[in-house]
Design a protein around this motif. Sequence first.
Motif, mmCIF file in Angstrom:
data_model
loop_
_atom_site.group_PDB
_atom_site.id
_atom_site.type_symbol
_atom_site.label_atom_id
_atom_site.label_comp_id
_atom_site.label_asym_id
_atom_site.label_seq_id
_atom_site.Cartn_x
_atom_site.Cartn_y
_atom_site.Cartn_z
ATOM 1 N N GLY A 152 -6.777 -3.354 1.757
ATOM 2 C CA GLY A 152 -7.854 -2.399 2.023
ATOM 3 C C GLY A 152 -8.937 -2.541 0.980
ATOM 4 N N THR A 153 -10.163 -2.770 1.425
ATOM 5 C CA THR A 153 -11.275 -2.989 0.495
ATOM 6 C C THR A 153 -12.417 -2.017 0.787
ATOM 7 N N ASN A 154 -13.438 -2.075 -0.043
ATOM 8 C CA ASN A 154 -14.618 -1.255 0.179
ATOM 9 C C ASN A 154 -15.387 -1.670 1.428
ATOM 10 N N LEU A 155 -15.079 -2.842 1.976
ATOM 11 C CA LEU A 155 -15.774 -3.320 3.171
ATOM 12 C C LEU A 155 -14.955 -3.191 4.448
ATOM 13 N N GLY A 156 -13.633 -3.008 4.332
ATOM 14 C CA GLY A 156 -12.801 -2.898 5.522
ATOM 15 C C GLY A 156 -11.362 -3.292 5.246
ATOM 16 N N LEU A 157 -10.740 -3.936 6.226
ATOM 17 C CA LEU A 157 -9.324 -4.274 6.149
ATOM 18 C C LEU A 157 -9.100 -5.747 6.441
ATOM 19 N N ARG A 158 -8.235 -6.362 5.641
ATOM 20 C CA ARG A 158 -7.828 -7.752 5.843
ATOM 21 C C ARG A 158 -6.304 -7.811 5.935
ATOM 22 N N ILE A 159 -5.801 -8.822 6.619
ATOM 23 C CA ILE A 159 -4.370 -9.094 6.693
ATOM 24 C C ILE A 159 -4.137 -10.472 6.077
ATOM 25 N N ALA A 160 -3.061 -10.579 5.290
ATOM 26 C CA ALA A 160 -2.705 -11.864 4.670
ATOM 27 C C ALA A 160 -1.271 -12.218 5.041
ATOM 28 N N ALA A 161 -1.058 -13.465 5.412
ATOM 29 C CA ALA A 161 0.298 -13.966 5.627
ATOM 30 C C ALA A 161 0.899 -14.282 4.263
#
Length: 178
Positions: A152-161
Amino acid sequence: DDGVYAYWVTNDTASGKLEFNKKLLTDDSTVSPTVMFTQPGITVTNAVLEYTKERIVAAINNKVYEITTSATSLPTAVYTHPDQDVVFTAITSSGAAIYISAFSGIQSNIYKFTLTTAGAMPTLTSAITAAEMPVGEKIFNIGYYLDYLIIGTNLGLRIAAVSNTDGSIAYGPLLFES
């Protein structure tokens, strides 16, 4: 918490020192917490704790500590970030590693700590940069679930494998922007 106790770090305002506390989760507000230890000369400006892999991992100011649930003093830091102004934001773990997110200024990283078995209890190794966000994107929270790291970042959401063998991560684009 570890399922039995809640743990937290704070500043003892009366004496100006770091104070590490614990309290049974079943205790009500009439029961005072137990002070595990104090550390003169350290004023907490930023701290994040997580009970993981049978230890408390604590990022306090620019240092990372591995603390046992019965500690009576602050141990030696396992890692010291070279930037005094770094803000550690979250701690989580996978099967192969423990991750700590942080930012300083406009740069944000996820640090990976792997475990070594030098005795009965595995110990943390030094930090390895596992991911670096694009400039200006600050990580505020991370969480691990079923081989994926949620960022979770200030710009949105990322998923990492997440690799089960070495704990390396490969993150994707922003899923949505906030």
